[in-house]
Design an enzyme around this catalytic site. Structure first.
Site, PDB file in Angstrom:
ATOM      1  N   CYS A  93       0.816  -1.412  -0.073  1.00  0.00           N
ATOM      2  CA  CYS A  93      -0.238  -0.113   0.252  1.00  0.00           C
ATOM      3  C   CYS A  93       0.592   1.314  -0.181  1.00  0.00           C
ATOM      4  O   CYS A  93       1.208   2.105  -1.306  1.00  0.00           O
ATOM      5  CB  CYS A  93      -1.172   0.182   1.380  1.00  0.00           C
ATOM      6  SG  CYS A  93      -2.462   1.133   0.831  1.00  0.00           S
ATOM      7  N   HIS A 189      -3.874  -5.435   2.370  1.00  0.00           N
ATOM      8  CA  HIS A 189      -2.772  -6.223   3.535  1.00  0.00           C
ATOM      9  C   HIS A 189      -4.094  -7.504   3.895  1.00  0.00           C
ATOM     10  O   HIS A 189      -4.387  -8.340   3.623  1.00  0.00           O
ATOM     11  CB  HIS A 189      -3.730  -4.677   4.328  1.00  0.00           C
ATOM     12  CG  HIS A 189      -3.293  -3.366   4.083  1.00  0.00           C
ATOM     13  ND1 HIS A 189      -1.836  -3.292   4.737  1.00  0.00           N
ATOM     14  CD2 HIS A 189      -4.236  -2.519   3.370  1.00  0.00           C
ATOM     15  CE1 HIS A 189      -1.941  -2.023   4.289  1.00  0.00           C
ATOM     16  NE2 HIS A 189      -3.301  -1.203   3.183  1.00  0.00           N
TER      17      HIS A 189
HETATM   18  N1  GLN Z   1      -2.829   6.457   2.904  1.00  0.00           N
HETATM   19  C1  GLN Z   1      -2.782   5.792   1.950  1.00  0.00           C
HETATM   20  C2  GLN Z   1      -3.700   5.793   0.892  1.00  0.00           C
HETATM   21  O1  GLN Z   1      -4.921   6.538   1.687  1.00  0.00           O
HETATM   22  C3  GLN Z   1      -2.155   4.863   1.766  1.00  0.00           C
HETATM   23  C4  GLN Z   1      -3.419   3.540   3.070  1.00  0.00           C
HETATM   24  C5  GLN Z   1      -2.539   2.345   2.778  1.00  0.00           C
HETATM   25  O2  GLN Z   1      -1.081   1.811   3.382  1.00  0.00           O
HETATM   26  N2  GLN Z   1      -3.083   1.000   3.219  1.00  0.00           N
HETATM   27  O3  GLN Z   1      -3.951   5.494  -0.423  1.00  0.00           O
END
Ligand code: GLN
Length: 239
Positions: A93, A189
């Site tokens: 991510c 995730h």
């Molecule tokens: N903050 C980033 C987004 O919202 C990554 C989010 C995350 O790592 N799940 O795209």
């Protein structure tokens, strides 16, 4: 045999339990009698990438990405050389986003490492939910959970997978993540690896092959529980 696993910025990049990927790599080595050394790499710390076999980098909020981005210039050259030399990376991510050129949000533009020629643009509606992929890397479906505002544009790179159920890189295409050499970058995730043991073993196999310069056959593990957990998601979210 032994592998060294660098856990990048765990104090900032572990908002969704992605440290579970490090534990999964470690246990699946130990269950095979292979030593694993986990090296926690704090923001701002000097990193000797030549000493690492796998780099694991998790997800975080936009704010943490902004905080960490200031330190990325210090690791960029060596991290890029590691990637180009076939170093194994699992980027989840926010980490995926920061491997690229930039992440442009409603708060401004966060410069990335520029290791991958990709970019990410924020949108107000978050892409959230369980996700199932078909990946050319492994026969099993790949399952996980996505939660991101960023939409990542991967240009000519090969995707990590095609989306069977869920969103992926953007809500307008069927691709998710990307693969480049031994980099797997993804929005999944979960953490990703425990429910996708074939991906975990692929990373381990590639890292062992690179470290010992020989084709390593990994002992088969009794993965009934892992396969059952994977299948529970697949049947809940049919294609
Ligand atoms: N903050 C980033 C987004 O919202 C990554 C989010 C995350 O790592 N799940 O795209």
């Amino acid at each position: 045999m032994k592998l060294k696993i660098g856990h990048l910025y765990p104090e900032l990049f572990n908002l969704y339990g992605d440290r579970g990927n490090v534990r999964c790599l470690e246990k699946r080595l130990q269950w095979r009698g292979i030593d694993a050394e986990i090296i926690s790499l704090a923001v701002g710390e000097r990193i000797d990438f030549t000493d690492l076999d796998i780099v694991c980098w998790g997800g975080c909020s936009d704010r943490e990405s902004e905080l960490a981005a200031k330190y990325l210039t210090g690791i960029c050259r060596d991290f890029k050389a590691y990637v180009e030399d076939g170093g194994c990376v699992l980027a989840i991510c926010a980490a995926y986003q920061l491997l690229g050129d930039y992440y442009e949000t409603d708060r401004g533009k966060t410069e990335g490492l520029g290791i991958l020629d990709i970019y990410t643009k924020w949108a107000p509606e978050r892409l959230v939910g369980n996700i199932v992929l078909k990946s050319e890397l492994v026969p099993m479906p790949v399952v996980g959970f996505e939660n991101h505002s960023g939409r990542t544009f991967i240009g000519g790179y090969s995707p990590f997978g095609t989306v069977s159920s869920g969103h992926g890189n953007t809500e307008n295409d069927d691709y998710e993540g990307l693969i480049y050499k031994n980099v797997i970058a993804t929005y999944l995730h979960g953490p990703l690896l425990p429910k996708n043991p074939q991906i975990c073993d692929l990373i381990l196999k590639r890292a062992l092959q690179r470290r010992y310069n020989t084709d390593i056959i990994l002992e088969t593990l009794p993965d009934e529980a892992e396969h059952k957990a994977n299948h529970q998601i697949v049947i809940r979210f049919p294609t």
